[in-house]
Motif scaffolding. Structure first.
Motif, PDB file in Angstrom:
ATOM      1  N   PHE A   1       0.841  -1.201   0.000  1.00 50.74           N
ATOM      2  CA  PHE A   1       0.000   0.000   0.000  1.00 50.74           C
ATOM      3  C   PHE A   1       0.880   1.256   0.000  1.00 50.74           C
ATOM      4  O   PHE A   1       0.585   2.231  -0.698  1.00 50.74           O
ATOM      5  N   TYR A   2       1.965   1.216   0.751  1.00 50.34           N
ATOM      6  CA  TYR A   2       2.900   2.339   0.801  1.00 50.34           C
ATOM      7  C   TYR A   2       3.466   2.623  -0.592  1.00 50.34           C
ATOM      8  O   TYR A   2       3.533   3.775  -1.032  1.00 50.34           O
ATOM      9  N   ILE A   3       3.845   1.563  -1.281  1.00 49.26           N
ATOM     10  CA  ILE A   3       4.367   1.701  -2.656  1.00 49.26           C
ATOM     11  C   ILE A   3       3.295   2.285  -3.570  1.00 49.26           C
ATOM     12  O   ILE A   3       3.564   3.191  -4.370  1.00 49.26           O
ATOM     13  N   GLU A   4       2.078   1.768  -3.461  1.00 45.99           N
ATOM     14  CA  GLU A   4       0.983   2.272  -4.304  1.00 45.99           C
ATOM     15  C   GLU A   4       0.747   3.761  -4.070  1.00 45.99           C
ATOM     16  O   GLU A   4       0.518   4.512  -5.036  1.00 45.99           O
TER      17      GLU A   4
ATOM     18  N   THR B   1       3.839  -2.975 -15.852  1.00 49.87           N
ATOM     19  CA  THR B   1       4.677  -1.986 -16.529  1.00 49.87           C
ATOM     20  C   THR B   1       6.165  -2.294 -16.431  1.00 49.87           C
ATOM     21  O   THR B   1       6.902  -2.188 -17.414  1.00 49.87           O
ATOM     22  N   HIS B   2       6.619  -2.667 -15.238  1.00 54.26           N
ATOM     23  CA  HIS B   2       8.054  -2.818 -14.974  1.00 54.26           C
ATOM     24  C   HIS B   2       8.505  -4.262 -14.802  1.00 54.26           C
ATOM     25  O   HIS B   2       9.707  -4.507 -14.665  1.00 54.26           O
ATOM     26  N   GLY B   3       7.557  -5.206 -14.775  1.00 55.70           N
ATOM     27  CA  GLY B   3       7.900  -6.602 -14.532  1.00 55.70           C
ATOM     28  C   GLY B   3       8.198  -6.841 -13.061  1.00 55.70           C
ATOM     29  O   GLY B   3       8.301  -5.892 -12.273  1.00 55.70           O
ATOM     30  N   GLU B   4       8.345  -8.098 -12.690  1.00 57.69           N
ATOM     31  CA  GLU B   4       8.601  -8.409 -11.281  1.00 57.69           C
ATOM     32  C   GLU B   4       9.928  -7.823 -10.821  1.00 57.69           C
ATOM     33  O   GLU B   4      10.031  -7.280  -9.725  1.00 57.69           O
ATOM     34  N   GLU B   5      10.953  -7.901 -11.652  1.00 55.95           N
ATOM     35  CA  GLU B   5      12.275  -7.383 -11.267  1.00 55.95           C
ATOM     36  C   GLU B   5      12.216  -5.878 -10.987  1.00 55.95           C
ATOM     37  O   GLU B   5      12.781  -5.399  -9.998  1.00 55.95           O
TER      38      GLU B   5
ATOM     39  N   ARG C   1      12.870  -3.959  -7.262  1.00 54.11           N
ATOM     40  CA  ARG C   1      13.819  -2.868  -7.016  1.00 54.11           C
ATOM     41  C   ARG C   1      13.133  -1.723  -6.271  1.00 54.11           C
ATOM     42  O   ARG C   1      13.687  -1.176  -5.316  1.00 54.11           O
ATOM     43  N   ILE C   2      11.937  -1.373  -6.727  1.00 57.60           N
ATOM     44  CA  ILE C   2      11.160  -0.321  -6.061  1.00 57.60           C
ATOM     45  C   ILE C   2      10.857  -0.738  -4.624  1.00 57.60           C
ATOM     46  O   ILE C   2      11.009   0.041  -3.680  1.00 57.60           O
ATOM     47  N   GLU C   3      10.429  -1.975  -4.464  1.00 60.14           N
ATOM     48  CA  GLU C   3      10.076  -2.506  -3.148  1.00 60.14           C
ATOM     49  C   GLU C   3      11.273  -2.442  -2.192  1.00 60.14           C
ATOM     50  O   GLU C   3      11.132  -2.051  -1.022  1.00 60.14           O
TER      51      GLU C   3
ATOM     52  N   CYS D   1      13.012 -12.178  -0.356  1.00 56.75           N
ATOM     53  CA  CYS D   1      13.753 -12.967  -1.346  1.00 56.75           C
ATOM     54  C   CYS D   1      14.624 -12.122  -2.267  1.00 56.75           C
ATOM     55  O   CYS D   1      15.494 -12.652  -2.956  1.00 56.75           O
ATOM     56  N   TYR D   2      14.391 -10.828  -2.297  1.00 62.62           N
ATOM     57  CA  TYR D   2      15.179  -9.954  -3.167  1.00 62.62           C
ATOM     58  C   TYR D   2      16.529  -9.708  -2.500  1.00 62.62           C
ATOM     59  O   TYR D   2      16.593  -9.505  -1.279  1.00 62.62           O
ATOM     60  N   PRO D   3      17.627  -9.744  -3.262  1.00 59.56           N
ATOM     61  CA  PRO D   3      18.965  -9.630  -2.675  1.00 59.56           C
ATOM     62  C   PRO D   3      19.104  -8.437  -1.720  1.00 59.56           C
ATOM     63  O   PRO D   3      18.770  -7.307  -2.069  1.00 59.56           O
ATOM     64  N   GLY D   4      19.574  -8.745  -0.526  1.00 57.85           N
ATOM     65  CA  GLY D   4      19.855  -7.732   0.481  1.00 57.85           C
ATOM     66  C   GLY D   4      18.702  -7.391   1.396  1.00 57.85           C
ATOM     67  O   GLY D   4      18.916  -6.810   2.463  1.00 57.85           O
TER      68      GLY D   4
END
Length: 174
Positions: free
Chosen positions: A33-36, A49-53, A57-59, A82-85
């Protein structure tokens, strides 16, 4: 202190997170929700628009932003750890809590949900259990790194949520 709720989609992160934040007097943030709100686009549209990858990155960026807030319960997306870092960041910035729901419970909740989730969109009721089992097994190495593992099948009533919060408060006090 920040609390990061992680787990598979429909594990109860938002449901428990809202109640837990209220109980503790903390701020509650649902990361999706914060991202939205920040990007003025639905997660579904960001994926399209940007794909999962691109979404991940945004997340990751937004996770680090909200992770700096004090006294916050953050409900993370199912793939956030699961995203690196990201898992390393959450482990260093606060307490991670894995809401561990059974495949059966996740299927039931997803089938009852009125909103669609990009990763399961188009899956039939028959396809869902196998997809979730496979996808969940890929994510378990990340989820299992959490400081606390909490069963989350029992979050269907106010009473069950209150019991779960009581159990979690004891674990946090240790």
């Amino acid at each position: 202190m920040s609390l990061f709720l992680i787990g598979y989609m429909a594990a109860g992160k938002t449901t428990l997170g809202r109640a837990l934040a209220k109980e503790l007097g903390y701020q509650f943030i649902d990361l999706d929700f914060y991202i939205e709100q920040r990007f003025r686009q639905r997660v579904h549209d960001i994926f399209a628009t940007h794909g999962e990858e691109g979404f991940r990155r945004i997340e990751a960026e937004m996770l680090r932003e909200v992770g700096e807030f004090c006294n916050t319960v953050v409900s993370c997306g199912g793939g956030t750890p699961c995203y690196p870092g990201n898992m390393e960041y959450m482990l260093s910035a606060g307490t991670t809590i894995w809401l561990d729901a059974s495949v059966e419970c996740i299927c039931r909740r997803l089938l009852c949900a009125r909103t669609r989730r990009p990763l399961v969109e188009g899956k039939s009721a028959d396809e869902l259990p196998a997809f979730i089992t496979s996808h969940l097994s890929e994510r378990l190495p990340y989820y299992s790194r959490a400081a606390i593992r909490l069963p989350s099948d029992r979050l269907e009533s106010r009473h069950e949520i209150a019991e779960t919060i009581g159990m979690l408060r004891k674990l946090l006090a240790q």
